[in-house]
Write a protein that holds these residues in place. Structure first.
Motif, PDB file in Angstrom:
ATOM      1  N   HIS A  91       0.843  -1.074   0.029  1.00  0.00           N
ATOM      2  CA  HIS A  91       0.094  -0.292  -0.153  1.00  0.00           C
ATOM      3  C   HIS A  91       0.508   1.274  -0.059  1.00  0.00           C
ATOM      4  O   HIS A  91       0.984   2.304  -0.533  1.00  0.00           O
ATOM      5  CB  HIS A  91      -0.911  -0.265   1.255  1.00  0.00           C
ATOM      6  CG  HIS A  91      -2.174  -0.832   1.159  1.00  0.00           C
ATOM      7  ND1 HIS A  91      -1.887  -1.379   2.609  1.00  0.00           N
ATOM      8  CD2 HIS A  91      -2.353  -1.892   0.578  1.00  0.00           C
ATOM      9  CE1 HIS A  91      -3.410  -2.350   2.209  1.00  0.00           C
ATOM     10  NE2 HIS A  91      -2.722  -2.884   0.901  1.00  0.00           N
ATOM     11  N   GLN A  92       1.999   1.462   0.918  1.00  0.00           N
ATOM     12  CA  GLN A  92       2.705   2.670   0.687  1.00  0.00           C
ATOM     13  C   GLN A  92       3.034   2.811  -0.333  1.00  0.00           C
ATOM     14  O   GLN A  92       3.949   3.510  -1.124  1.00  0.00           O
ATOM     15  CB  GLN A  92       3.938   2.367   2.068  1.00  0.00           C
ATOM     16  CG  GLN A  92       4.464   2.721   2.064  1.00  0.00           C
ATOM     17  CD  GLN A  92       4.092   5.002   2.847  1.00  0.00           C
ATOM     18  OE1 GLN A  92       3.134   4.332   3.349  1.00  0.00           O
ATOM     19  NE2 GLN A  92       4.281   5.645   2.267  1.00  0.00           N
ATOM     20  N   MET A  95       0.851   3.894  -2.771  1.00  0.00           N
ATOM     21  CA  MET A  95       0.380   5.561  -2.294  1.00  0.00           C
ATOM     22  C   MET A  95       1.559   6.535  -2.415  1.00  0.00           C
ATOM     23  O   MET A  95       1.522   7.468  -3.184  1.00  0.00           O
ATOM     24  CB  MET A  95       0.813   5.937  -1.017  1.00  0.00           C
ATOM     25  CG  MET A  95       0.176   6.756  -0.871  1.00  0.00           C
ATOM     26  SD  MET A  95      -0.007   6.147   1.429  1.00  0.00           S
ATOM     27  CE  MET A  95      -1.172   5.934   1.911  1.00  0.00           C
ATOM     28  N   GLU A  96       2.882   6.149  -2.512  1.00  0.00           N
ATOM     29  CA  GLU A  96       3.696   6.541  -3.378  1.00  0.00           C
ATOM     30  C   GLU A  96       3.942   7.919  -4.933  1.00  0.00           C
ATOM     31  O   GLU A  96       4.494   8.228  -5.551  1.00  0.00           O
ATOM     32  CB  GLU A  96       5.023   6.704  -2.780  1.00  0.00           C
ATOM     33  CG  GLU A  96       5.503   6.548  -1.223  1.00  0.00           C
ATOM     34  CD  GLU A  96       6.667   5.269  -1.489  1.00  0.00           C
ATOM     35  OE1 GLU A  96       7.273   5.156  -2.082  1.00  0.00           O
ATOM     36  OE2 GLU A  96       6.939   5.467   0.339  1.00  0.00           O
ATOM     37  N   THR A  99       0.887   9.364  -6.196  1.00  0.00           N
ATOM     38  CA  THR A  99       1.039  10.903  -5.158  1.00  0.00           C
ATOM     39  C   THR A  99       1.992  11.383  -6.720  1.00  0.00           C
ATOM     40  O   THR A  99       1.606  11.841  -6.889  1.00  0.00           O
ATOM     41  CB  THR A  99       1.959  10.640  -4.282  1.00  0.00           C
ATOM     42  OG1 THR A  99       2.029  10.465  -2.885  1.00  0.00           O
ATOM     43  CG2 THR A  99       2.876  12.286  -3.343  1.00  0.00           C
ATOM     44  N   VAL A 313      -5.159   4.256   0.919  1.00  0.00           N
ATOM     45  CA  VAL A 313      -4.319   5.094  -0.021  1.00  0.00           C
ATOM     46  C   VAL A 313      -4.407   6.190  -1.013  1.00  0.00           C
ATOM     47  O   VAL A 313      -3.935   6.998  -1.201  1.00  0.00           O
ATOM     48  CB  VAL A 313      -3.937   3.636  -0.676  1.00  0.00           C
ATOM     49  CG1 VAL A 313      -3.111   4.014  -2.058  1.00  0.00           C
ATOM     50  CG2 VAL A 313      -3.480   2.608   0.109  1.00  0.00           C
ATOM     51  N   GLY A 316      -4.196   9.287   1.849  1.00  0.00           N
ATOM     52  CA  GLY A 316      -3.021   9.146   1.965  1.00  0.00           C
ATOM     53  C   GLY A 316      -1.863   9.963   1.154  1.00  0.00           C
ATOM     54  O   GLY A 316      -1.801  11.253   1.147  1.00  0.00           O
ATOM     55  N   ALA A 317      -2.184   9.344  -0.259  1.00  0.00           N
ATOM     56  CA  ALA A 317      -1.989  10.593  -1.867  1.00  0.00           C
ATOM     57  C   ALA A 317      -2.170  11.445  -1.637  1.00  0.00           C
ATOM     58  O   ALA A 317      -1.521  12.571  -2.252  1.00  0.00           O
ATOM     59  CB  ALA A 317      -2.284   9.533  -3.135  1.00  0.00           C
TER      60      ALA A 317
END
Length: 335
Positions: A91-92, A95-96, A99, A313, A316-317
Motif C-alpha cells: 500500500h505504501q 501510495m508513493e 502521489t 491509500v 494519503g496520496a
C-alpha cells in the motif's frame, strides 16, 4: 460481426455492452498491447518491489476519441495484485507512485483551492470508496485565512464533501457539485468514485486517474450528469478503483482460466469461443445470462475492509499532493 470500435460496440446494443470504466480496458477492446491505434498513445512500465504496473493511455484527438469511446485526455492506471491484500508495504509503495502521478496531473500553485468530491453511497459497501477517501483528507479551507504564516506556507485551502447519491437526496449529484463549485470557486475539482471493470483480476487491484472528469455510474449503465471542465468550468481530476464486475465477466474469465489450466496440465483442450472476438464472446454470454439473472454485479466478500484500505491509500496520496507536510505531520493534524 464486423470490426467495431469500443464506442461503436457499446452504442449498437447498450444492454449487451461491455461494462468498464477503465481506459486501459477500452484500449484492450480495440487492439492488443502491440497494436497501434490512430489518435492514441500508449506506454507501460513496472516499478518498485511489488512491480506496480503503470499504464498510460493518452487520447490525442477526435480520431482517438472515436476509437476508444473515451474523451481526449490522459489516463494513468496503476495495477498491483497486493493492493487488495492487507500488506502495508505494498500500500505504501502504491501510495508513493500515486502521489507522484497525481502531482504530474494536477495543476497546483501554492495557493490553489481544491474541492474534493467523494462520489458514491456510503451505505453500499462496493460504492463507499469516495466517501471513505474523503473522510481521511486534511481539509483546511476554513482554517487557511487564519493559519499562522509558518503553517500557511505548508498547506493549501482544501474542502471536501461526500454528497451521496440521487436515491438518497433526490437531487442529481452533478447539480449539487455544480452549485458547490459555483459557491466555493475552487481552482480544481477532484472526484473519487468506485468503478466497474471487465476483468475480475483488476477488482480492488487497480487505481485509475484521469484529467478528463468522470461520468458517475457509467460503468454499470447508470449514467449520471458528467463532472468535467465543460460542466464545472474548472479542471476535474478523476480517481477511481474498480470494485465490481458483472456476471458475464466472471463467466468469461472462468472459461478462459479453465481452458488455460487444462492446456497447462496436458488434458483435453477446450475450444469454446475459439473463433469469437472478445466483443462477440462477451455479448453471447450476456444474451444467455440476462433473461435468468438480469444485471448482476458482484463484489468480493471482504469488500468492507478492502474499501477502507483503498480509501486510506487514496486519501494519503492526496494529502501528500495537496499539502507540503510530511507523513508524520499529517498524522498529527488528522488524529
Amino acid at each position: 460481426m464486423e470490426e467495431q470500435t469500443a464506442k461503436e460496440y457499446v452504442g449498437n446494443e447498450q444492454r449487451f455492452s461491455v461494462r468498464t470504466d477503465l481506459a486501459l480496458e477500452a484500449r484492450e477492446l480495440v487492439g492488443d498491447e502491440r497494436s497501434e491505434i490512430s489518435g492514441v498513445r500508449y506506454s507501460v512500465r513496472r516499478e518498485g518491489d511489488y512491480e506496480v504496473t503503470i499504464s498510460v493511455v493518452e487520447v490525442l484527438n477526435e480520431e482517438g476519441e472515436k476509437a476508444m469511446g473515451k474523451p481526449k485526455g490522459r489516463y494513468v492506471t496503476l495495477e498491483c495484485p497486493e493492493l487488495k491484500e492487507n500488506i502495508l508495504e505494498a500500500h505504501q509503495e502504491v501510495m508513493e507512485i500515486l502521489t507522484r502521478e497525481l502531482r504530474r496531473m494536477i495543476p497546483l500553485k501554492d495557493d490553489t483551492k481544491t474541492l474534493v468530491i467523494g462520489l458514491g453511497n456510503r451505505q453500499v459497501t462496493a460504492d463507499a470508496l469516495g466517501p471513505l477517501a474523503v473522510s481521511g483528507l486534511l481539509v483546511t479551507r476554513h482554517l487557511y485565512a487564519v493559519a499562522p504564516h509558518e503553517l500557511k506556507d505548508r498547506i493549501r485551502p482544501v474542502s471536501a464533501i461526500a454528497p451521496g447519491v440521487m436515491g438518497q437526496t433526490g437531487v442529481e449529484t452533478g447539480e449539487l457539485v455544480a452549485g458547490l463549485t459555483d459557491k466555493v470557486k475552487p481552482d480544481v475539482v477532484i472526484a473519487i468514485d468506485a468503478l466497474a471493470s471487465r476483468r475480475t483480476s483488476r477488482v480492488n487491484t487497480t487505481i485509475q486517474i484521469a484529467d478528463t472528469g468522470i461520468n458517475p455510474g457509467a460503468g454499470v449503465g447508470n449514467f449520471r450528469q458528467e463532472l468535467s471542465s465543460k460542466t464545472l468550468g474548472v479542471p476535474v481530476i478523476a480517481i477511481g478503483v474498480p470494485t465490481v464486475v458483472d456476471a458475464a465477466t466472471i463467466v468469461s474469465d472462468t472459461i478462459e482460466y479453465l481452458q488455460d489450466t487444462m492446456k497447462a496440465q496436458g488434458g483435453i483442450q477446450m475450444h469454446i469461443f475459439q473463433n469469437f472476438s472478445e466483443q462477440e464472446k462477451y455479448q453471447l454470454i450476456q444474451e444467455v445470462l440476462k433473461p435468468n439473472i438480469g444485471d448482476l454485479y458482484v463484489t468480493p466478500k471482504d469488500m468492507d475492509a478492502v474499501a477502507q484500505r483503498l480509501g486510506n491509500v487514496i486519501a494519503g496520496a492526496l494529502n501528500m499532493v495537496l499539502h507540503h507536510l510530511e507523513p508524520e505531520e499529517l498524522k498529527e493534524y488528522l488524529y
